[in-house]
Write an enzyme that holds these catalytic residues in place. Structure first.
Site, short mmCIF file in Angstrom:
data_model
loop_
_atom_site.label_atom_id
_atom_site.label_comp_id
_atom_site.label_asym_id
_atom_site.label_seq_id
_atom_site.Cartn_x
_atom_site.Cartn_y
_atom_site.Cartn_z
N LYS A 115 0.83 -1.21 0.00
CA LYS A 115 0.00 0.00 0.00
C LYS A 115 0.86 1.26 0.00
O LYS A 115 0.46 2.27 -0.58
CB LYS A 115 -0.97 0.00 1.19
N LYS A 197 -3.52 -10.69 -6.67
CA LYS A 197 -4.79 -10.90 -5.96
C LYS A 197 -5.93 -10.11 -6.61
O LYS A 197 -5.72 -8.99 -7.06
CB LYS A 197 -4.56 -10.43 -4.52
N LYS A 200 -10.55 -4.92 -5.23
CA LYS A 200 -11.52 -3.91 -5.65
C LYS A 200 -10.85 -2.60 -6.05
O LYS A 200 -11.46 -1.76 -6.68
CB LYS A 200 -12.58 -3.68 -4.56
P1 AMP Z 1 -10.74 -6.14 2.51
O1 AMP Z 1 -11.41 -5.90 1.23
O2 AMP Z 1 -9.28 -5.84 2.44
O3 AMP Z 1 -11.41 -5.51 3.67
O4 AMP Z 1 -10.81 -7.71 2.73
C1 AMP Z 1 -11.86 -8.37 3.43
C2 AMP Z 1 -11.65 -9.86 3.47
O5 AMP Z 1 -11.61 -10.42 2.16
C3 AMP Z 1 -10.35 -10.32 4.15
O6 AMP Z 1 -10.62 -11.46 4.95
C4 AMP Z 1 -9.47 -10.68 2.99
O7 AMP Z 1 -8.50 -11.65 3.33
C5 AMP Z 1 -10.46 -11.23 1.99
N1 AMP Z 1 -9.99 -11.07 0.60
C6 AMP Z 1 -9.69 -9.91 -0.03
N2 AMP Z 1 -9.31 -10.13 -1.31
C7 AMP Z 1 -9.37 -11.48 -1.49
C8 AMP Z 1 -9.10 -12.35 -2.60
N3 AMP Z 1 -8.70 -11.86 -3.78
N4 AMP Z 1 -9.27 -13.68 -2.43
C9 AMP Z 1 -9.68 -14.18 -1.25
N5 AMP Z 1 -9.97 -13.41 -0.16
C10 AMP Z 1 -9.81 -12.09 -0.27
#
Ligand code: AMP
Ligand code: TRP
Length: 333
Positions: A115, A197, A200
Site C-alpha cells: 500500500k 490478488k 476492488k
Molecule cells: P478487505 O477488502 O481488504 O477488507 O478484505 C476483506 C476480506 O476479504 C479479508 O478477509 C481478505 O482476506 C479477503 N480477501 C480480499 N481479497 C481477497 C481475494 N482476492 N481472495 C480471497 N480473499 C480475499
C-alpha cells in the site's frame, strides 16, 4: 465465566464494492459459522480511512456493505453486526497495543509495503498502524476464530503476538486467536493477471468481478479473462489462470475441482469460461437482488447497526476497562 460458545470475529472495509474474491475468500465462509459460534461481523470503517475516502461515498459504501452482509446470509438475530466507528473501544485498545508493538514489526508487513508503494502521496501513520487496529478488533471480544483470506495471515499473526505479549507483561487477559482460512478460495486472483490478488482497487475493472456487477458484465469479464497456454482445463501450478477459474467455478457451482476437470475435458477454454460465468451469475444474482431490496429500508438497517453496536460495546468496553486497570491507569471513581 466459561463461555458456552466460542467467538468468531471478522470484518471487511467499506471501500468500494466488495469483489468475488472477498466473497469467496471471506464473507461466504462467515455464514455457516453462525450456527456454531457467537459471531461478530464488523464493517471496519476506521480501517478504510487509511486510504483517502470521499465522505458521502464512505457513508454509502458502509450501508451497501451492511446490506451485502445480510443478503449473503448473515443473520442479525444470530450474529452481532456493527460498524467499527460506533464502538470507541476499538480506537482505545489500538492505542494501548500501539505502545506494545514495535515499528520494525509493522515495517515488515507485506500489505503495508504494497500500500505504501501504491499510495506514496499519502504515507500516513494509520496505514502503518492498520494491523494494530485489526488486532484490537479481534482481541476486544475474546475471539477464538478469525475467518479471513490468505492475505490477512500476517496481520493475524501480529494479533496473536500482541495478545501473548500483553498476557506475559501483565497477566492472562486476551484469548490468542486462530485464523480460519479456506482450503479453496483463500486467494482469488485477478482475471487479468493470475499472479496478482483480485482486488476492488484494481485500476483495470476487468480484473475483478464486483458483487454488484450485473449478469452481462460478469459474463463479459469472464470471457475476457486471460488464460494459460494450451487448451486443457486442468488445475496445475503452470496454469495459474485456469486454476483460478476452476477455483471460482468449483466454489460457485458446488462441483469439485476434480469433477470439473473431467466435465470440461476436451471442451476448450471458451465453453469452460461460459460455464464459469453461469455459475458465478447464479451465485451472485440472488444476493444482488436481495441487497437492493434491503437498501430500500434504511430504518431497518439503521436499527440493526444500533443494536449491533450496543451488543458489541457492552463486551468491548469491559475489555478496555480491564486492560486499563491492568496497565495501572487510575480508576475514575
Ligand atoms: P478487505 O477488502 O481488504 O477488507 O478484505 C476483506 C476480506 O476479504 C479479508 O478477509 C481478505 O482476506 C479477503 N480477501 C480480499 N481479497 C481477497 C481475494 N482476492 N481472495 C480471497 N480473499 C480475499
Ligand atoms: N484487515 C482486514 C482486511 O483488509 C479487515 C479487518 C479489519 C479484519 N479488522 C479485522 C479482518 C478483524 C478480520 C478481523 O481484509
Amino acid at each position: 465465566m466459561e463461555k458456552v460458545k466460542k467467538t468468531v470475529f471478522s470484518g471487511i472495509q467499506p471501500t468500494g464494492t466488495i469483489t468475488l474474491g472477498n466473497y469467496l475468500g471471506a464473507l461466504r465462509n462467515w455464514i455457516p459459522l453462525q450456527d456454531e459460534y457467537d459471531c461478530i461481523y464488523c464493517i471496519v470503517d476506521l480501517h478504510s480511512i487509511t486510504i483517502r475516502q470521499e465522505p458521502a461515498q464512505l457513508r454509502k459504501n458502509a450501508m451497501s456493505l451492511l446490506a451485502l452482509y445480510l443478503a449473503s446470509g448473515i443473520s442479525p438475530e444470530k450474529s452481532t453486526v456493527f460498524v467499527q466507528s460506533h464502538v470507541p473501544a476499538h480506537a482505545e485498545l489500538a492505542w494501548v497495543l500501539d505502545t506494545m508493538c514495535y515499528i520494525g514489526e509493522l515495517n515488515r508487513m507485506t500489505q503495508f509495503k504494497d500500500k505504501s508503494a501504491k499510495h506514496a502521496d499519502n504515507l500516513n501513520m494509520g496505514l502503518m498502524n492498520y494491523p494494530v487496529l485489526m488486532a484490537a478488533d479481534i482481541l476486544l471480544y475474546g475471539t477464538d476464530l478469525v475467518p479471513i483470506g490468505k492475505d490477512q495471515t500476517q496481520h493475524l499473526e501480529l494479533a496473536r503476538n500482541l495478545a501473548e505479549r500483553f498476557n506475559n507483561r501483565y497477566s492472562p487477559t486476551f484469548v490468542v486467536p486462530e485464523g480460519f482460512i479456506p482450503k479453496l478460495g483463500a486467494k482469488i486472483m485477478s482475471l487479468q493477471n493470475p499472479l496478482a490478488k483480485m482486488s476492488k482497487s484494481d485500476e483495470n475493472v476487468n480484473g475483478f468481478i464486483s458483487m454488484l456487477d450485473d449478469d452481462e458484465t460478469i459474463r463479459r469479464k469472464l470471457r475476457r479473462a486471460v488464460t494459460d497456454s494450451g487448451m486443457e482445463v486442468r488445475f496445475a501450478e503452470d496454469k495459474p489462470a485456469i486454476s483460478n477459474l476452476l477455483t471460482i467455478y468449483s466454489l460457485c457451482s458446488g462441483v469439485s475441482v476434480a469433477d470439473a476437470e473431467k466435465q470440461f475435458d476436451g471442451l476448450g477454454y471458451g465453453v469452460f469460461k461460459d460455464a464459469v460465468a453461469d455459475a458465478v451469475i447464479s451465485a451472485l444474482a440472488p444476493i444482488r437482488q436481495r441487497q437492493a431490496e434491503l437498501l430500500e429500508d434504511k430504518q431497518y438497517l439503521t436499527d440493526i447497526l444500533r443494536q449491533g453496536a450496543e451488543r458489541a460495546e457492552s463486551i468491548a468496553s469491559k475489555t478496555v476497562a480491564k486492560v486499563y486497570r491492568k496497565i495501572g491507569f487510575l480508576p475514575r471513581g
